[in-house]
Design an enzyme around this catalytic site. Structure first.
Site, PDB file in Angstrom:
ATOM      1  CE  LYS A 127      -4.321  -2.011   1.406  1.00  0.00           C
ATOM      2  NZ  LYS A 127      -5.444  -2.091   2.361  1.00  0.00           N
ATOM      3  NE  ARG A 184      -7.164  -8.922   0.038  1.00  0.00           N
ATOM      4  CZ  ARG A 184      -6.812  -8.116  -0.972  1.00  0.00           C
ATOM      5  NH1 ARG A 184      -5.895  -7.166  -0.778  1.00  0.00           N
ATOM      6  NH2 ARG A 184      -7.362  -8.252  -2.167  1.00  0.00           N
TER       7      ARG A 184
END
Length: 275
Positions: free
Chosen positions: A213, A253
């Site tokens: 991210k 994840r």
């Protein structure tokens, strides 16, 4: 879900042309299936299949397009014995995915994008990831406003839990996700990672999705301020995985499965040695 006595690892298969970290790589169904099987070989306990990008600014795809992307991939992976989750905000996609063999519904909107989602999940009986969410991709950045992000995310997740329980979802179906990067800036994300134990006080399993991210790339920026490319932040992702596993997260994840699977096994071994 697998009970392996450690933090689980969820590997990502984006069946999209525009996902932020790997858009287009797995868009072909046959390639997506092959990649899912590779992730299992690398140590993934769950393979998360998504057909709609939720990166900031992403446009939504039609229901028909999302179904066409994910259903054949989920069906084939399930036939191969893979534990599959579906990453979707649409109740109709969730239902089709469960019918195709999915064992978990991962809803980044926590039931807010499609009011029918909790009822579909309740009827299916599969685990349901309820993520903290304040709006679709085109508006999420403008809603990253908090006084105390950990407290507010915890309170908003508690409200979502109460709502989905009222729709018939069972307590033992619920998994919570603080939604790193979704209506959060870098400072918010770091505080949430530091506050995993506080989020765990809600009493539900937690999944943490930090992989590749933007806030990781910005932390690792070059001296001139250029962010580290998404695919070059896997080592930072690994650090977050280790911290999350140590703090008691149920699952992480990730895109790069093998090193993260190794990390959670190391954490489990150290914790086992302490007991």
């Amino acid at each position: 879900m697998p009970d392996v006595g450690r933090c689980l690892v969820m590997g990502v298969v984006n069946v999209t042309p525009d996902s932020f970290s790997d858009g287009g790589q797995w868009f072909d169904p046959a390639i997506a299936v092959r990649h899912g099987l590779e992730l299992v070989e690398q140590g993934a306990d769950i393979v998360d299949v998504g057909g709609e990008s939720t990166r900031p600014g992403a446009a939504r795809v039609s229901l028909e397009e999302e179904l066409a992307r994910v259903e054949p991939v989920i069906r084939e992976l399930s036939r191969e014995g893979v534990t599959v989750s579906v990453d979707t905000m649409r109740a109709e996609v969730a239902q089709a995915a469960v019918e195709a063999g999915a064992k978990l519904v991962n809803d980044v909107s926590g039931g807010l994008a499609d009011p029918a989602m909790p009822r579909i999940v309740a009827a299916s009986g599969v685990p349901y990831v309820v993520m903290h969410w304040r709006g679709h991709s085109h508006a999420m950045d403008s809603r990253a406003v908090y006084g105390d992000v950990v407290t507010e995310v915890r309170e908003e997740l508690a409200k979502r839990v109460a709502s989905v329980l009222a729709e018939g979802v069972a307590e033992n179906q619920i998994v919570l996700d603080p939604g790193l990067g979704f209506s959060k800036n870098a400072e918010h994300n770091w505080k949430l990672i530091a506050g995993v134990d506080q989020l765990g006080e809600l009493g539900y399993p937690l999944i943490i999705g930090a992989s590749r991210k933007r806030f990781l790339g910005r932390l690792l920026a070059d001296p001139d301020g250029a962010p580290r490319p998404f695919s070059q932040s896997d080592d930072a992702t690994l650090a977050v995985t280790t911290l999350a596993a140590q703090a008691g997260a149920w699952c992480v994840r990730v895109h790069d499965v093998r090193p993260n699977a190794d990390a959670v096994r190391v954490v489990a071994a150290v914790q086992g040695a302490r007991s």
